[in-house]
Structures are given as structure tokens and as C-alpha cells.
Design an enzyme around this catalytic site. Structure first.
Site, short mmCIF file in Angstrom:
data_model
loop_
_atom_site.label_atom_id
_atom_site.label_comp_id
_atom_site.label_asym_id
_atom_site.label_seq_id
_atom_site.Cartn_x
_atom_site.Cartn_y
_atom_site.Cartn_z
N HIS A 170 49.32 50.47 48.62
CA HIS A 170 48.23 51.48 48.38
C HIS A 170 48.44 52.95 47.78
O HIS A 170 47.70 53.46 47.03
CB HIS A 170 47.41 51.64 49.76
N GLY A 198 32.67 42.90 40.64
CA GLY A 198 33.13 44.26 39.90
C GLY A 198 33.02 43.96 38.33
O GLY A 198 32.59 44.79 37.63
N ASP A 200 42.18 46.83 42.16
CA ASP A 200 42.76 46.38 43.38
C ASP A 200 42.32 45.07 44.01
O ASP A 200 41.71 45.17 45.05
CB ASP A 200 42.53 47.47 44.46
N1 SAM Z 1 46.68 44.19 47.90
C1 SAM Z 1 45.86 42.92 47.34
C2 SAM Z 1 46.86 41.87 46.67
O1 SAM Z 1 47.32 41.23 47.56
O2 SAM Z 1 46.96 41.99 45.80
C3 SAM Z 1 44.59 43.12 46.90
C4 SAM Z 1 43.77 43.55 48.34
S1 SAM Z 1 42.02 43.58 48.27
C5 SAM Z 1 41.80 42.65 49.77
C6 SAM Z 1 41.50 42.35 47.05
C7 SAM Z 1 40.04 42.19 46.95
O3 SAM Z 1 39.60 42.03 45.63
C8 SAM Z 1 39.45 41.06 47.90
O4 SAM Z 1 38.47 41.67 49.11
C9 SAM Z 1 38.34 40.45 46.97
O5 SAM Z 1 36.93 40.03 47.72
C10 SAM Z 1 38.25 41.35 45.91
N2 SAM Z 1 37.73 40.80 44.85
C11 SAM Z 1 38.14 39.59 43.99
N3 SAM Z 1 37.37 39.15 42.97
C12 SAM Z 1 36.47 40.31 42.85
C13 SAM Z 1 35.40 40.81 41.79
N4 SAM Z 1 35.43 39.87 40.71
N5 SAM Z 1 34.85 41.78 42.15
C14 SAM Z 1 35.06 42.43 43.19
N6 SAM Z 1 36.04 42.26 44.12
C15 SAM Z 1 36.86 41.28 43.82
#
Ligand code: SAM
Length: 288
Positions: free
Chosen positions: A79, A154, A170
Site C-alpha cells: 500500500h 472502474g 489497485d
Molecule cells: N493488493 C491486491 C493484489 O493482490 O493485487 C489488490 C487489492 S484490491 C482488494 C483489488 C480489488 O480490485 C478487488 O476488491 C476487486 O473487486 C477490484 N476490482 C477488480 N476489477 C475491478 C474493476 N474492473 N473495477 C473496479 N474494481 C475492480
């Protein structure tokens, strides 16, 4: 479309001694195991399979679709590095967008720069819910009124919103709902959603296991931004421990502000430069 290798599936194993372990398979022949006390949560959301485990050594562990997202013990490294590098590349980041990041860790770090607004856009409200319940030190930022949470894709959000100083992607790895977040078309929308002098950053996998992934991201971004730099951090619970990020801007990628006042456990201002010094296995695969 950019193609990426995918992290392998996980197994829950109960070996001889009846201990409970959560194993993430990093390759078919290599795994990282956490001895766990118990499973705290398992939900299948509309988008993903989400687990939270209580581990012996790493605190609570969030897993999505069989890949470790974050642990209470080492989350600060990821982070701090995904946030402070792009935030310090900007002179005065007031309006920040985090795409993904539903656990709240990136938002918590972004607040250390005193922005006016931080928008967190995660597609999956279940990730936010379980993080608030089981990862309170990571999700604490949600209590701050400068944080605006949007449960939305996103990809769509960047089409309809703009004027950001910094955009941080992220997200999960480029599978499932995150695939589109690693494509050139999305990067063009990110560029449009940034103000002049804007900066973006994204996590882009393990260069040890997937040397092409970071390169493909860098090459796609180079078509859109004048300056693009890869950087690394060392994260014990991610495959290989070596993790890549990318930072991109039309402005020069140098540290524009003093980061020594930030309350950090991994990042310091020497690391800003050091993280961009790449070992040969990364350089060879991704020459400028
Ligand atoms: N640190 C992490 C890793 O292991 O790479 C990333 C952490 S964060 C929890 C990742 C987040 O991205 C998830 O909560 C997931 O729901 C979100 N996510 C995936 N695709 C997405 C999208 N198209 N738009 C918004 N959020 C998205």
C-alpha cells in the site's frame, strides 16, 4: 489485447498433524502456505470468490479467487509503494482516484498527503464489507469524510469522471473483472481523466514469474504517456516476493516533494529512487 499468465489456484490442506493450512499455488510445483487458525469468511460475490482467514503469523488474510490480496502483517509494503511513489511524483495532489483498492489500504496511505478528495471505485461491495469487518486497520480510511466510495466498474467510472491529479489502479490481477484495467483503451481513458501534470500508477505482477506482464503494461502506457517507469517492492506473501509497479506521467518522473514526514514503515525518500533501479532479469525483458 494484452495476454498475461495467471496466478495458480489454491488448496486448503489438512496435513498429517491435523493443522489447517491455506496454500496458494504459485506454480504447479511451488506453493506458499499459511498455517491458519480458522476461516473467518467465505462469500461468493457476483464477481469473485472471497475468503478471509485468521493466520498464525500474518494476521488476517484476504484472498480473492485463490490469490493473496493482503495480510495484516505485510500489507503496508504494497500500500505504501503503490501510493507514495505516484503521489510524490505530483507537486500537489488534491483529487485522487483509486480504482480497485476496496480493502481501503491505498486510501489510508493517500490520506497521508492531505488531499481534498479520494475516490475509491471498487466493483465489488463484498470486498469492502469483509475488509471493514475483518481488516479494520487497513480499512480505517473509510471513516474519513474525504473518502468517497463508489461501487462501480472502474472502466466505466473513468469514462464519466475526470480532473484527477493522481489515478492509482489497485486492482486484482488481469483476470475476471480486472482484465480491461490492463488494456491500452483503458489507459487512454485514464489519461483523459487526469488533469495536466497528472500521474498514474498500477500494480503489474511478479516479474520473476511473469516477466512479460510488467513489460506489456509499460509498453502500452508508453504509447500514451511521455514518461513511464517500472519500480519494484519486496512483498513476502506475493508470488516470488518481487512485485512490479508502473508509474506514468507526461511530466518528469522524479520526486517533487519531501516524503520524509509521511508516517511509513517501508517507504522512504531513498527508496523512491532505489525502487526504480531494476535488476537485470527485469531490465533484459523490458529495455527502453
Ligand atoms: N493488493 C491486491 C493484489 O493482490 O493485487 C489488490 C487489492 S484490491 C482488494 C483489488 C480489488 O480490485 C478487488 O476488491 C476487486 O473487486 C477490484 N476490482 C477488480 N476489477 C475491478 C474493476 N474492473 N473495477 C473496479 N474494481 C475492480
Amino acid at each position: 489485447m494484452v495476454k498475461f499468465a495467471v496466478r495458480f489456484k489454491y488448496t486448503l490442506t489438512i496435513p498429517r498433524s491435523m493443522e489447517l493450512w491455506y496454500d496458494e499455488m504459485h506454480t504447479p510445483n511451488m506453493r506458499l502456505g499459511f498455517r491458519i487458525k480458522r476461516e473467518l469468511e467465505h462469500v461468493r460475490s457476483k464477481y469473485q470468490d472471497i475468503h478471509v482467514f485468521e493466520t498464525y503469523d500474518y494476521g488476517n488474510l484476504l484472498v480473492i479467487d485463490g490469490t493473496v490480496q493482503t495480510t495484516e502483517r505485510d500489507e503496508f509494503i504494497y500500500h505504501e509503494m503503490i501510493v507514495h511513489i505516484p503521489m510524490l511524483t505530483h507537486k500537489d495532489p488534491k483529487r485522487v482516484l483509486i480504482i480497485g483498492g476496496g480493502d481501503g489500504g491505498a486510501a489510508r496511505e493517500a490520506l497521508k498527503h492531505n488531499p481534498e478528495e479520494v475516490h475509491v471505485v471498487d466493483i465489488d461491495e463484498k470486498v469492502v464489507e469483509v475488509s471493514k469487518k475483518y481488516l479494520p486497520r487497513i480499512s480505517s480510511a473509510y471513516e474519513d469524510k474525504r473518502i468517497h466510495l463508489h461501487i462501480e466498474d472502474g472502466l466505466k467510472f473513468v469514462e464519466n469522471h475526470g480532473d484527477f491529479d493522481v489515478i492509482i489502479v489497485d486492482s486484482t490481477d488481469p483476470v475476471g473483472p480486472a482484465v480491461g484495467l490492463f488494456q491500452e483503451d483503458f489507459y487512454r481513458k485514464v489519461k483523459k481523466a487526469l488533469k495536466p501534470h497528472g500521474v498514474m500508477a498500477q500494480q503489474c505482477g511478479s516479474p520473476f514469474y511473469n516477466p512479460q506482464e510488467a513489460c506489456q503494461v509499460k509498453n502500452a502506457l508508453k504509447k500514451i504517456f511521455k514518461n513511464v517507469r517500472l519500480y519494484l517492492a519486496y512483498i513476502p506473501t506475493y508470488p516470488s516476493g518481487m512485485w512490479a509497479f508502473v508509474v506514468a506521467s507526461d511530466d518528469e518522473i522524479v520526486r517533487k516533494r519531501d516524503g520524509s514526514m509521511l508516517n511509513t514503515k517501508y517507504y522512504n525518500d531513498s527508496i523512491y529512487e532505489a525502487a526504480m533501479v531494476l535488476p537485470n532479469i527485469v531490465k533484459e525483458n523490458c529495455e527502453d
